[in-house]
Design an enzyme around this catalytic site. Structure first.
Site, mmCIF file in Angstrom:
data_model
loop_
_atom_site.group_PDB
_atom_site.id
_atom_site.type_symbol
_atom_site.label_atom_id
_atom_site.label_comp_id
_atom_site.label_asym_id
_atom_site.label_seq_id
_atom_site.Cartn_x
_atom_site.Cartn_y
_atom_site.Cartn_z
ATOM 1 N N ASP A 265 29.764 51.477 -12.315
ATOM 2 C CA ASP A 265 28.917 52.045 -11.286
ATOM 3 C C ASP A 265 29.300 53.518 -11.166
ATOM 4 O O ASP A 265 30.362 53.941 -11.651
ATOM 5 C CB ASP A 265 29.128 51.300 -9.969
ATOM 6 N N ASP B 93 28.666 55.959 -8.014
ATOM 7 C CA ASP B 93 29.163 56.409 -6.720
ATOM 8 C C ASP B 93 30.266 55.489 -6.208
ATOM 9 O O ASP B 93 30.122 54.268 -6.200
ATOM 10 C CB ASP B 93 28.011 56.442 -5.715
#
EC number: 5.4.2.6
Length: 958
Positions: free
Chosen positions: A749, A751
C-alpha cells in the site's frame, strides 16, 4: 559500551556494500566499515579531501612505537590519501557547498573502494567526482588512487594537489620524526622515523593526468611532499588523475626510501596495477569464498567479514600477527589477544594454511617475551602475554582512566590473571598441525611452544593437600565480568587438555626427531620428574562438574552468587557491567561472554570431556540466559550461534549469527569507530562452516551435517585438509524447504506504509469541508484510512443530500487540492526503512508492486524517487471495486505474473488487510493490532525490517 545511533543507509548485493547517503555524524564508523588493505597495511575509509570529523589512519604491520611510560601501540603511519580538488578557487569538501548525489561502494570481489559525488560549489559550479582506491594485493608495497572529474554545468579552472601527510597522529600523539624529503623524476618522497623504536619509513608518490594538458609540479612543504596540476576543464569533459604511492619500512628493507623510489619508477599504468590486484583477489577468493544462496544480506555480510580477515593477514611477515581490531582502528592500540588463535585462526587454517603458519610462527618468535613474563611473575617456562606487540612482552595497560572526571582509575587485572591464553595458543598449534600435517613446522616451532607453556602450567598449578587435587586459583576466565576466580572450569580443563597434548608431542618428538627432542629436552629442562608431574596434574586437576545435573560450574562458588534476570534490565543500550558497576557485577551470575559454553565449543570437535550433546543442552539452558550477549563481548554471538544451531534452535542461531555478522557494518554495539571486530569476523566464518554447515574433521576428510537457516537455498565453500582441497556444497532437505512459503512478490500500500500522505489528504478534505460547511476534524479523518475517495466523501457529507454531479465535482475539487499539496513531496518524505527493504527485495529477486486506491499513486512514487523500483503499479484507475474487495491486489498479482498465494501484501488499514486475506495472500499489517490484528504478521512500521526476517515470521505463522 554506550550505543550510538544505529541507523544505516546501505544497499547489499552479493559482492558489494553500497552506502547511499552521507551521514556526517557517522563519519568515523563508516571509516572503519570502508577500510581497505592488503595484509601489509590497512587504511581507514577517510575521504581524500579530508573532513573535520575524520580520524584518518594507515597502520603497517609491526610498526609499533611507545608512548613514553604509558603503552606500546601501532603507530599511525603517513596518510597517503590526500587529494585536494579546487574548482575555480573553491576547494571541494563535503562540508561545504551542496552534495547533490552521493554513493560509496566497497567491491569485495576486486578489493576496490569507489565513491561518486555530485557537488555544487558555494559559487554554483556543479562537478561530478569519482574516487577509486586500492591497496595492491599483488604487490603489498603499492597503493593506487584515481580521481575522475567531470564539470556538469561550467567551463573553468581546476587544480589538483596530491600529497603525503607526514603528520599522522595517534589520538593526539605523533610517533614520527621527519628525517628527510625530496623529489625525483617520477614524483616526490618522504622519510620518517618512529621516535622510540627507530623504525624508518620511506614513502614515494607520483601522479599522472589523462584527458587534459596538465603538467605535474612538485613542491615540498616540510613533511608534506605535494604534486599539483592545474588545467582548464570543459563542460562534460572527464579528466582522470591517477596517484601512485609506494611504501617500505626498515622492517622490510635496509633503505626504505631507495626501495620506495625505485618501486615507483618501475610502476606500470593504473589499469595494469588494478588488473594484477584483481587477479590476486580472484586467487584469494577461490580458496576462501563462501557462497550463500537465498539470503543476500547474510551473503554480503559473510564475505565482508572474510574480506576484513584477508586484508589483515601478513603473507610475507611471520614476525607479526593480527591485532584484535585488525589494521583498521585505534582500539586496543594494535595489540594481539587470544582473539587471533581461537577466533581468527581457524579460517586461515582451513582456507589459507600458509597465512595460518605465519600467524603461529609469530607466537614462536615471541616465546622469549612469554618467558620473561613467566619469570617476572615467579614461574617457569613461557607465560604468554594477554596483550602482545612486537616482542611478545606484556603490553596490557595496568590502569585505565575512569568513565567520569571524578572517578578512580580502573585497574586492569587481565595482564595478571587472564592466563588461559597460553593454553589457547597451544590449542591453535595442535589444530594447525592436525589440519596440515606440517611435521617440519611442528618440529621446529610448534613443539617448543606446546612444551614450554606446559612447563609454565606445571609451575602455576597448586596442590590442595586437604582435597588431594590440583587447583588454579586467582584467575580471570573467558567470562571477564568476574575479576578473580578460583578453579575456573574453562582454564582448568584447557590446562588439562594442554598437558595431555604436550605429553603426546613429547613422545612424538622423541621417536620421530630425536635430535630436536634432545635439544629441547636440555633447553626446556624436561626432566623425568617434570613429565611425571604433568601426568599427575592431568589425573588430579579439579574440574567443577556435577555428573548428576550435567552442569559445569563456571568457577568455584559461582552458583552461590546472586542470580540475575537480564530481562529486567531491558531495554538497554550498554553492558550490564556499566549499569551495575564492576563491583556489583562481580557478585552476580552474569557473564560478559561464553565461558563454560566456550569450553564446550572448543571440546566439540574432538568430543572430549566435558562435551556431550546432553551437557551442551543442560549448560546452554543455564548459562545462555545469564550471558550479556548483546552488549557484553563481541566474541560471544558467533559461539552462541554455533551451539544454538547444534541444539536445533535455528531462529536463535540465525539471530546471533547476524548479530555477529553485522557488528561492524551496522555498528550493532555502537563502537565500530574503534576498528573492525576481528574475533567476531573469524567467529562468523566458524558459525557458517562449523555451525550451519555442521563440518567435522575426520581422519581422511571433512564431513558435513548441515543445519541451514530457513531460506538458505545453498551453502558452498572449500576446505583444505591434510594437503587436499575439499569442496562442500550443501542444500536444504526437502523437509526444510517445505517450511518456507513460496513468496515471489510483495505488494505495498502507499499511504501509511511507504510514505505518510495522510496529512495531505486531511488538508484536502478539510479545505473542502470548510468550503461546504461540513463538520470535519482529525478524529473524523481517522475513519477514512484505507477508504476510497467516494466512500470518504460520503462519510464526510453524512445525511446531507447532494446530487451525483455535485459529489463528483467535490471529489475532483478535493483531488485538485491534494495534488497541489503533494507537489512539495521529496524523497525525504519516505518513511524509515522503505528504501532498505525495497532494495533487499530487489536483490533477493522478489517482484514488487504497488496496490493503492489512490489515483495519484504514480505521481507520488515519482515525487518520492522510487517509481523505478516497482514492477507494477495498481492504483485507483486499475479496478472498479475498492478495498476491502480483493480486486486491486489480484490485479497486481496478475500483472506480476504470480499466483495470489505467492504474494504478500503490506498494509496499514483494516480494509487493506481484509482485501489481502480475501485475495488469498499473506498480509503484513503496520500499526496497532486493534486495526491490523488479523494480518499474519503485525509490525509498528518498516524501520529496521529486513526481508529474511519477514519471511521467517511468515514461515512461523503457517
Amino acid at each position: 559500551m554506550d550505543k550510538t545511533d544505529n541507523s544505516h543507509d546501505f544497499t547489499y548485493t552479493d559482492w558489494t556494500l553500497v552506502e547511499t547517503q552521507l551521514k556526517p555524524n557517522q563519519i568515523q564508523h563508516r571509516e572503519t566499515v570502508f577500510t581497505i588493505g592488503n595484509g601489509y597495511l590497512g587504511t581507514r575509509g577517510s575521504f581524500e579531501e579530508g573532513s573535520t570529523r575524520a580520524v584518518p589512519a594507515t597502520f603497517i604491520h609491526g610498526v609499533y612505537d611507545n608512548v613514553p611510560l604509558v603503552y606500546t601501540e601501532l603507530a599511525n603511519c603517513p596518510d597517503w590519501l590526500p587529494l585536494i580538488v579546487t574548482v575555480d578557487g573553491e576547494r571541494f569538501r563535503t562540508e561545504r557547498g551542496e552534495i547533490l548525489s552521493y554513493e560509496r561502494q566497497l567491491d569485495l570481489l576486486r578489493g576496490i573502494l569507489r565513491r561518486k559525488v555530485r557537488w555544487r560549489s558555494p559559487g554554483g559550479k556543479t562537478i561530478d567526482l569519482c574516487f577509486e582506491r586500492f591497496a595492491s594485493l599483488a604487490d603489498e608495497h603499492v597503493l593506487g588512487l584515481r580521481c575522475q572529474l567531470t564539470p556538469v554545468d561550467f567551463d573553468g579552472l581546476i587544480e589538483i594537489q596530491g600529497s603525503i601527510s607526514g603528520y599522522p597522529e595517534n589520538q593526539g600523539f605523533n610517533h614520527w620524526e621527519l628525517i628527510d624529503q625530496g623529489k625525483t623524476n617520477r614524483g616526490a618522497w618522504l622519510q620518517l622515523q618512529t621516535r622510540n623504536t627507530r623504525i624508518n619509513l620511506g614513502m614515494a608518490v607520483g601522479m599522472t593526468v589523462l584527458g587534459a594538458d596538465a603538467p605535474v609540479q612538485v613542491s615540498s612543504p616540510p613533511g608534506y611532499p605535494t604534486l599539483s596540476t592545474v588545467f582548464q576543464a570543459s563542460l562534460g569533459q572527464t579528466v582522470t588523475v591517477d596517484k601512485f604511492v609506494t611504501v617500505f619500512t626498515s622492517r622490510d628493507v635496509d633503505n626504505p626510501v631507495k626501495e620506495a623510489n625505485e618501486k615507483l619508477a618501475q610502476l606500470p599504468d593504473y589499469e595494469a596495477l588494478v588488473d594484477a590486484h584483481v587477479q590476486a583477489w580472484a586467487q584469494a577468493w577461490d580458496k576462501s569464498d563462501i557462497l550463500i544462496e537465498g539470503d543476500t544480506k547474510a551473503q554480503l555480510a559473510v564475505r565482508y567479514n572474510i574480506f576484513q580477515l584477508l586484508i589483515s593477514a601478513p603473507e610475507h611477515d611471520e614476525k607479526v600477527s593480527i591485532p584484535a581490531k585488525t589494521l583498521s582502528g585505534f582500539g586496543y592500540r594494535g595489540h594481539v589477544f587470544w582473539d587471533t588463535e581461537i577466533f581468527i585462526l581457524p579460517f586461515f587454517i582451513y582456507t589459507q594454511p600458509k597465512l595460518a603458519r605465519n600467524l603461529l610462527t609469530y607466537r614462536y618468535l615471541t616465546l622469549n617475551g612469554a618467558r620473561r613474563k613467566a619469570s617476572h611473575y615467579g614461574y617457569k617456562g613461557a607465560m604468554y602475554a594477554w596483550e602482545s606487540a612486537e616482542t611478545g612482552d606484556e603490553v596490557t595497560p595496568r590502569w585505565l582512566p575512569p568513565n567520569d572526571f571524578y572517578g578512580e582509575d580502573i585497574r586492569i587485572w587481565c595482564r595478571d590473571r587472564e592466563i588461559h591464553i597460553s593454553a589457547d595458543i597451544a590449542y591453535a598449534v595442535w589444530y594447525y598441525w592436525k589440519a596440515t600435517d606440517n611435521d617440519e613446522w611442528m618440529r621446529d616451532c610448534g613443539a617448543e611452544i606446546l612444551l614450554d607453556t606446559a612447563v609454565f602450567w606445571g609451575s602455576r598449578v597448586e596442590y590442595n593437600t586437604k582435597h588431594e587435587r590440583y587447583e588454579i586459583r586467582g584467575v580471570i576466565g573467558a567470562d571477564e565480568y568476574h575479576e578473580i576466580a578460583d578453579n575456573n572450569a574453562f582454564t582448568n580443563r584447557m590446562v588439562q587438555w594442554h598437558l595431555e597434548k604436550a605429553l603426546f608431542v613429547y613422545d612424538w618428538l622423541r621417536h620421530t626427531y630425536p635430535d630436536r627432542f634432545n635439544t629441547l629436552q636440555q633447553k626446556l629442562q624436561l626432566s623425568a620428574g617434570r613429565i611425571s608431574r604433568w601426568q599427575d596434574i592431568i589425573n588430579n586437576i579439579w574440574i567443577p562438574y556435577d555428573p548428576s545435573t550435567g552442569l559445569v560450574e563456571q568457577s568455584e562458588g559461582f552458583f552461590k552468587l546472586e542470580d540475575i534476570d537480564l530481562a529486567e534490565y531491558e531495554p538497554r543500550n550498554r553492558s550490564i557491567q556499566m549499569i551495575l558497576s564492576i563491583e556489583e557485577t562481580n557478585k552476580r551470575q552474569v557473564l560478559k561472554q561464553p565461558d563454560v559454553l566456550m569450553l564446550l565449543y572448543l571440546m566439540r570437535q574432538s568430543q572430549e570431556f566435558p562435551y556431550t550433546p546432553e551437557t551442551v543442552e543442560k549448560n546452554w539452558d543455564y548459562y545462555a540466559p545469564r550471558t550479556d550477549i548483546t552488549y557484553g563481548s563481541s566474541l560471544g554471538p558467533a559461539i552462541h550461534a554455533i551451539l544454538a544451531s547444534d541444539l536445533g534452535k535455528s531462529k536463535e542461531a540465525y539471530e546471533h549469527f547476524m548479530q555477529a555478522a553485522l557488528v561492524d557494518i551496522e555498528d550493532v554495539r555502537g563502537n565500530a569507530h574503534e576498528g573492525i571486530h576481528g574475533a567476531s569476523a573469524g567467529g562468523v566464518w566458524q558459525a557458517v562452516v562449523l555451525g550451519f554447515g555442521g563440518v567435522q574433521f575426520a581422519e581422511h576428510q571433512p564431513t558435513a551435517t548441515p543445519q541451514l537457516p530457513p531460506g538458505w537455498k545453498r551453502l558452498k565453500f572449500k576446505l583444505h585438509w591434510r594437503g587436499e582441497w575439499h569442496e562442500i556444497d550443501l542444500r536444504p532437505t526437502p523437509q526444510d524447504t517445505m517450511t518456507l512459503p513460496d513468496i515471489r512478490g510483495v505488494i505495498f500500500d502507499l499511504d501509511g506504509v511507504l510514505t505518510d500522505t495522510a496529512e495531505y489528504h486531511y488538508l484536502g478534505w478539510q479545505k473542502l469541508a470548510d468550503e461546504e460547511g461540513l463538520p470535519f476534524n482529525r478524529e473524523a479523518n481517522e475513519d477514512l484510512r484505507g477508504v476510497s475517495r467516494r466512500e470518504s466523501l460520503l462519510k464526510i457529507v453524512g445525511k446531507k443530500q447532494y446530487s451525483e454531479k455535485q459529489l463528483q465535482e467535490m471529489m475532483d475539487r478535493k483531488n485538485r487540492y491534494y495534488v497541489d499539496f503533494i507537489q512539495t513531496m521529496t524523497p525525504g518524505d519516505l518513511l524509515p526503512g522503505t528504501i532498505a527493504l525495497l532494495d533487499e527485495l530487489k536483490q533477493a529477486g522478489i517482484k514488487i508492486a504497488l496496490g493503492s486506491a489512490s489515483k495519484n499513486a504514480q505521481t507520488v512514487l515519482e515525487k518520492l524517487g522510487i517509481a523505478d523500483r516497482f514492477d507494477v503499479v495498481a492504483d485507483g484507475y486499475s479496478v472498479q471495486q475498492p478495498k476491502p474487495a480483493p480486486d486491486l491486489f489480484l490485479f497486481a498479482a496478475q500483472h506480476l505474473g504470480l499466483k495470489p498465494e505467492q504474494c504478500v501484501v503490506v498494509e496499514d488499514a483494516a480494509a487493506g488487510i481484509e482485501a489481502a486475506l480475501a485475495a488469498g495472500m499473506y498480509a503484513i499489517g503496520l500499526g496497532p493490532s486493534e486495526r491490523v490484528g488479523s494480518a499474519h504478521v503485525v509490525l509498528p512500521n518498516l524501520a529496521g525490517v529486513h526481508w529474511t526476517e519477514l519471511r521467517d515470521k511468515l514461515s512461523n505463522d503457517q
